[in-house]
Scaffold this motif. Structure first.
Motif, PDB file in Angstrom:
ATOM      1  N   ALA A 337     -66.325   3.453   2.660  1.00 22.58           N
ATOM      2  CA  ALA A 337     -66.720   2.697   1.471  1.00 22.58           C
ATOM      3  C   ALA A 337     -65.675   1.625   1.176  1.00 22.58           C
ATOM      4  O   ALA A 337     -64.478   1.787   1.455  1.00 22.58           O
ATOM      5  N   LEU A 338     -66.136   0.524   0.587  1.00 24.55           N
ATOM      6  CA  LEU A 338     -65.291  -0.646   0.383  1.00 24.55           C
ATOM      7  C   LEU A 338     -65.030  -0.891  -1.099  1.00 24.55           C
ATOM      8  O   LEU A 338     -65.720  -0.358  -1.975  1.00 24.55           O
ATOM      9  N   ARG A 339     -64.044  -1.744  -1.341  1.00 22.66           N
ATOM     10  CA  ARG A 339     -63.793  -2.221  -2.688  1.00 22.66           C
ATOM     11  C   ARG A 339     -64.936  -3.143  -3.116  1.00 22.66           C
ATOM     12  O   ARG A 339     -65.578  -3.788  -2.285  1.00 22.66           O
ATOM     13  N   GLN A 340     -65.171  -3.213  -4.401  1.00 18.25           N
ATOM     14  CA  GLN A 340     -66.252  -4.074  -4.879  1.00 18.25           C
ATOM     15  C   GLN A 340     -65.932  -5.552  -4.732  1.00 18.25           C
ATOM     16  O   GLN A 340     -66.834  -6.382  -4.583  1.00 18.25           O
ATOM     17  N   ASP A 341     -64.646  -5.898  -4.754  1.00 18.07           N
ATOM     18  CA  ASP A 341     -64.258  -7.306  -4.791  1.00 18.07           C
ATOM     19  C   ASP A 341     -63.764  -7.846  -3.462  1.00 18.07           C
ATOM     20  O   ASP A 341     -63.272  -8.968  -3.387  1.00 18.07           O
ATOM     21  N   GLU A 343     -63.525  -6.985   1.240  1.00 13.01           N
ATOM     22  CA  GLU A 343     -63.947  -6.201   2.395  1.00 13.01           C
ATOM     23  C   GLU A 343     -62.929  -5.117   2.744  1.00 13.01           C
ATOM     24  O   GLU A 343     -63.017  -4.496   3.800  1.00 13.01           O
ATOM     25  N   GLU A 344     -61.977  -4.891   1.850  1.00  7.96           N
ATOM     26  CA  GLU A 344     -60.975  -3.859   2.088  1.00  7.96           C
ATOM     27  C   GLU A 344     -61.550  -2.469   1.831  1.00  7.96           C
ATOM     28  O   GLU A 344     -62.421  -2.278   0.973  1.00  7.96           O
ATOM     29  N   VAL A 345     -61.033  -1.505   2.593  1.00  7.90           N
ATOM     30  CA  VAL A 345     -61.431  -0.113   2.382  1.00  7.90           C
ATOM     31  C   VAL A 345     -60.947   0.362   1.019  1.00  7.90           C
ATOM     32  O   VAL A 345     -59.803   0.112   0.622  1.00  7.90           O
ATOM     33  N   TYR A 346     -61.811   1.059   0.318  1.00  4.15           N
ATOM     34  CA  TYR A 346     -61.440   1.641  -0.970  1.00  4.15           C
ATOM     35  C   TYR A 346     -60.626   2.902  -0.706  1.00  4.15           C
ATOM     36  O   TYR A 346     -61.071   3.805  -0.006  1.00  4.15           O
ATOM     37  N   LEU A 347     -59.429   2.968  -1.264  1.00  5.36           N
ATOM     38  CA  LEU A 347     -58.562   4.130  -1.090  1.00  5.36           C
ATOM     39  C   LEU A 347     -58.516   4.955  -2.368  1.00  5.36           C
ATOM     40  O   LEU A 347     -58.392   4.415  -3.464  1.00  5.36           O
ATOM     41  N   VAL A 348     -58.626   6.268  -2.213  1.00  2.00           N
ATOM     42  CA  VAL A 348     -58.583   7.191  -3.340  1.00  2.00           C
ATOM     43  C   VAL A 348     -57.253   7.927  -3.321  1.00  2.00           C
ATOM     44  O   VAL A 348     -56.828   8.448  -2.278  1.00  2.00           O
ATOM     45  N   ASP A 349     -56.590   7.975  -4.463  1.00  2.00           N
ATOM     46  CA  ASP A 349     -55.319   8.679  -4.600  1.00  2.00           C
ATOM     47  C   ASP A 349     -55.593  10.172  -4.770  1.00  2.00           C
ATOM     48  O   ASP A 349     -56.202  10.593  -5.742  1.00  2.00           O
ATOM     49  N   LEU A 394     -66.127  10.973  -5.798  1.00  2.00           N
ATOM     50  CA  LEU A 394     -66.636   9.620  -5.572  1.00  2.00           C
ATOM     51  C   LEU A 394     -66.347   8.747  -6.784  1.00  2.00           C
ATOM     52  O   LEU A 394     -66.854   8.989  -7.872  1.00  2.00           O
ATOM     53  N   PRO A 395     -65.533   7.691  -6.611  1.00  2.00           N
ATOM     54  CA  PRO A 395     -65.246   6.795  -7.740  1.00  2.00           C
ATOM     55  C   PRO A 395     -66.496   6.002  -8.124  1.00  2.00           C
ATOM     56  O   PRO A 395     -67.436   5.864  -7.335  1.00  2.00           O
ATOM     57  N   VAL A 396     -66.485   5.448  -9.310  1.00  4.53           N
ATOM     58  CA  VAL A 396     -67.654   4.695  -9.774  1.00  4.53           C
ATOM     59  C   VAL A 396     -67.434   3.186  -9.669  1.00  4.53           C
ATOM     60  O   VAL A 396     -68.286   2.418 -10.114  1.00  4.53           O
ATOM     61  N   ASP A 397     -66.323   2.781  -9.045  1.00  3.26           N
ATOM     62  CA  ASP A 397     -66.047   1.346  -8.922  1.00  3.26           C
ATOM     63  C   ASP A 397     -65.876   0.922  -7.462  1.00  3.26           C
ATOM     64  O   ASP A 397     -65.183  -0.044  -7.159  1.00  3.26           O
ATOM     65  N   LEU A 398     -66.527   1.631  -6.526  1.00  2.00           N
ATOM     66  CA  LEU A 398     -66.483   1.215  -5.132  1.00  2.00           C
ATOM     67  C   LEU A 398     -67.836   0.625  -4.729  1.00  2.00           C
ATOM     68  O   LEU A 398     -68.787   0.586  -5.508  1.00  2.00           O
ATOM     69  N   ARG A 399     -67.923   0.173  -3.487  1.00  2.00           N
ATOM     70  CA  ARG A 399     -69.149  -0.436  -2.968  1.00  2.00           C
ATOM     71  C   ARG A 399     -69.680   0.417  -1.828  1.00  2.00           C
ATOM     72  O   ARG A 399     -68.960   0.689  -0.863  1.00  2.00           O
ATOM     73  N   LEU A 400     -70.935   0.836  -1.957  1.00  2.00           N
ATOM     74  CA  LEU A 400     -71.556   1.704  -0.963  1.00  2.00           C
ATOM     75  C   LEU A 400     -72.460   0.915  -0.032  1.00  2.00           C
ATOM     76  O   LEU A 400     -73.012  -0.126  -0.401  1.00  2.00           O
TER      77      LEU A 400
END
Length: 663
Positions: A337-341, A343-349, A394-400
């Protein structure tokens, strides 16, 4: 279902039962526009809303077979209601209205159960239960110091309604049930005696209704709706699963545990993929393949165990550590899954390390994880099962990949995670033989997940986060279609000086013996806590209770087959078979099938406990053979002999009589 339109409003009828009543002065529906605020810290969520433009459309008119609701007589329709079999379809008609409140009709004195896997309360009456999968919290009681400290550390203290597995389904003592067909954030509100309120953060959804002549039939209907689990394989119920995470030394410890007389069906080493030490405790390295440095010659070890009839189990979850090789592989394939803003991968802490989210809305990513990770790295390697952990983050601010709204996908994520595991097992023809167990869930997880476990209880007897909560978890989840549940023998979470006592370990071994699966866990801080092999006394207790567990296997086989055929859970509330209001809130003892009653000791340093024996025929004490009349009795409970009773007329009575000799 039918509509009954009247001069002063309307009603929805399920057969002759009025499940919804709306009057001009007391409308059943309200709609609004939402303004959500969501914050997540390591699976702990703070969720708030500021709804505006609220309207209560109370005036109904027929539009063909549908019902249109408006705020004024003859006004613009704001809500459409449609009947589809036994379901009510609800849809807002004004753009932006994404909050709906529905009041269902409650009978005087009606009791309510369900809500998925609830930890604190079996009877939901009088409380609100937000439906949002998350970490369950540590302490879960705002009056305690442990919860206060954890709230200060990443909002992690929790509350009574926090759960890994919520489900917007409830059953009532009026012998009907309702299921919300939406994955949105929702609330089941039972704070008023004259209505059952459902709040939904979505403008289109269904309310499914079920009714039956008795509670077992109603529970069976729900199990059929969500999907029944296959029977448990013999190996899972024929001995204890020993959880050790001590690297190669685990095998020597297992040998000593078995030499002490323990009946062991499997060795579970969650650290088979390596470890990562953090301030929380001993964590795992989230790259899902054999770590040869920690477990040298593991394939040979697995083969040696198999020759002794012992399986080997591991661990996996749906995230990939960004310093592991599988993260790089998944990133190159575009499966994260990517960041909304960008093309970077969304990372979860996840607490001192970051992970990517395998995007299961991408069919290719799910296929890759099921085949490449679980299929090849685990099943083909020789694992017979595993903990399929997490699913709540699952965060609510990522891009699926599929463009879906993460606010609507969040609750469904555990179901997709279960599907990935089930698909891998099925691809090897091992459904009903290989077993994975999950703590996260939502509506529909039942069709994929063969076994629940109750999550990460604190290593204590506390009211909202201790040993007793796993009973409530099993009973509540069982009423909505989950046949099998179990827990970590010994509990898991040890923080701020809270450590296991010998008393807790002894009692949890007893509870494990009378669960469909008996599995130990070393917890998040193994070196600080007692283990099943820490003393001769603890080892003897574990060995004795593992033998009891194995002796009950023919009965559990019967219950497992019954669950597959009828949907009835193995562990049942007393009121499932003895439908009496006095039993509706009993959550510290349970029926083990219809023929056995178990009253685990869930208070510290207790030498006896009160036990309710329901019905109108005697119950026989498992350990002494003495018969007791129905009613409440104070029963002695020395270690190794928790209060357990059975019906003398049971066809399994000869088996039960032999159980006491198995120790």
């Amino acid at each position: 279902m039918t509509f009954d339109v009247r001069e002063d409003g309307f009603a929805c009828l399920l057969g002759s039962r009025e499940v919804l009543r709306s009057l001009a002065g007391a409308p059943a529906f309200a709609i609004a526009r939402g303004a959500p605020q969501v914050k997540m810290v390591r699976g702990n969520f703070a969720i708030d809303d500021a709804p505006f433009d609220e309207v209560a459309p109370a005036f109904a008119r027929l539009d063909g077979a549908d019902l249109l609701l408006s705020a004024q007589p003859g006004g613009a329709p704001l809500l459409r209601l449609a009947i589809d079999g036994e379901a009510l379809r609800v849809q807002t008609l004004e753009p932006g209205y994404d909050r709906v409140r529905v009041d269902l009709a409650a009978l005087p004195g009606e009791h309510v159960w369900g809500g998925g896997e609830q930890m604190s309360y079996l009877d939901l009456s009088g409380r609100r239960f937000p439906i949002w999968t998350s970490e369950p919290g540590v302490g879960r009681d705002k009056s305690t110091e442990l919860t206060r400290l954890m709230d200060e550390q990443g909002m992690a203290g929790g509350d009574y309604w926090w759960t890994n597995y919520p489900q917007p389904t409830f059953l009532t003592s009026g012998l009907w049930a309702c299921h919300l067909g939406s994955s949105a954030y929702s609330v089941l509100d039972f704070t008023c005696a004259d209505r059952h309120r459902v709040e939904v953060w979505e403008g289109a959804f269904t309310l499914e209704f079920f009714a039956a002549d008795d509670l077992p039939a109603l529970v069976g209907r729900l199990a059929g709706r969500f999907g029944r689990q296959p029977p448990l394989p013999d190996w899972t119920i024929g001995g204890a699963i020993v959880g050790l995470k001590d690297g190669d030394n685990s095998f020597a410890r297992l040998a000593a545990i078995m030499e002490a007389g323990s009946e062991v069906s499997a060795l579970w080493c969650e650290d088979w993929i390596g470890i990562r030490q953090t301030t929380f405790g001993r964590r795992l390295f989230w790259d899902w393949s054999w770590n040869e440095a920690r477990y040298p010659a593991l394939p040979g070890r697995i083969a040696e165990l198999a020759e002794r009839g012992v399986r080997f189990l591991g661990y996996v979850n749906p995230y990939l550590a960004n310093d592991g090789s599988q993260f790089a592989e998944a990133q190159a394939l575009g499966y994260l899954a990517l960041r909304q803003d960008s093309e970077e991968v969304y990372l979860v802490d996840f607490g001192e390390f970051d992970c990517g989210v395998v995007d299961f809305t991408n069919p290719a990513a799910m296929d890759w994880f099921a085949e490449r990770v679980i299929g090849r790295e685990m099943l083909d390697f020789g694992l017979s099962g595993w903990m399929a952990d997490f699913g709540e983050y699952l965060p609510v601010d990522l891009r699926l990949h599929d463009g879906s709204d993460p606010m609507l996908m969040h609750n469904r994520w555990p179901v997709l995670w279960a599907e990935a595991n089930a698909r891998a097992v099925a691809s090897r023809g091992l459904t009903g033989e290989a077993v994975f167990f999950m703590r996260a869930g939502f509506s529909g997880v039942q069709a994929h997940c063969p076994l629940l476990w109750a999550g990460d209880q604190s290593v204590d007897f506390t009211r909202h986060d201790g040993i007793n909560t796993v009973i409530t978890a099993a009973l509540s989840a069982g009423l909505v279609g989950n046949a099998y549940s179990h827990s970590d023998v010994g509990g898991y979470t040890s923080l701020h000086g809270n450590v296991r006592t010998a008393d807790l370990m002894m009692r949890w071994c007893e509870l494990g013996a009378f669960s469909p699966v008996m599995r130990s866990h070393e917890g998040n801080r193994p070196d600080d806590n007692l283990q099943i092999d820490s003393s001769p006394q603890l080892l003897a207790q574990f060995a004795r209770m593992s033998r009891v567990h194995k002796a009950l296997a023919p009965y559990v086989r019967h219950l497992s087959d019954e669950a597959a055929a009828t949907g009835l859970p193995v562990q049942r509330p007393l009121f499932l078979h003895y439908f009496e209001e006095a039993l509706f809130a009993v959550q510290d003892q349970y029926l083990y099938g219809a023929d056995m009653l178990v009253a685990p000791v869930v208070e510290a340093d207790a030498a006896a406990r009160d036990v309710i024996l329901p019905g109108d025929t005697p119950w026989r004490h498992l350990w002494t053979g003495e018969d007791f009349a129905p009613g409440t009795h104070t029963i002695p409970a020395p270690y190794g002999e928790p209060p357990v009773f059975y019906l003398p007329a049971s066809p399994f009575a000869p088996l039960f009589a032999r159980v006491r000799e198995s120790g």
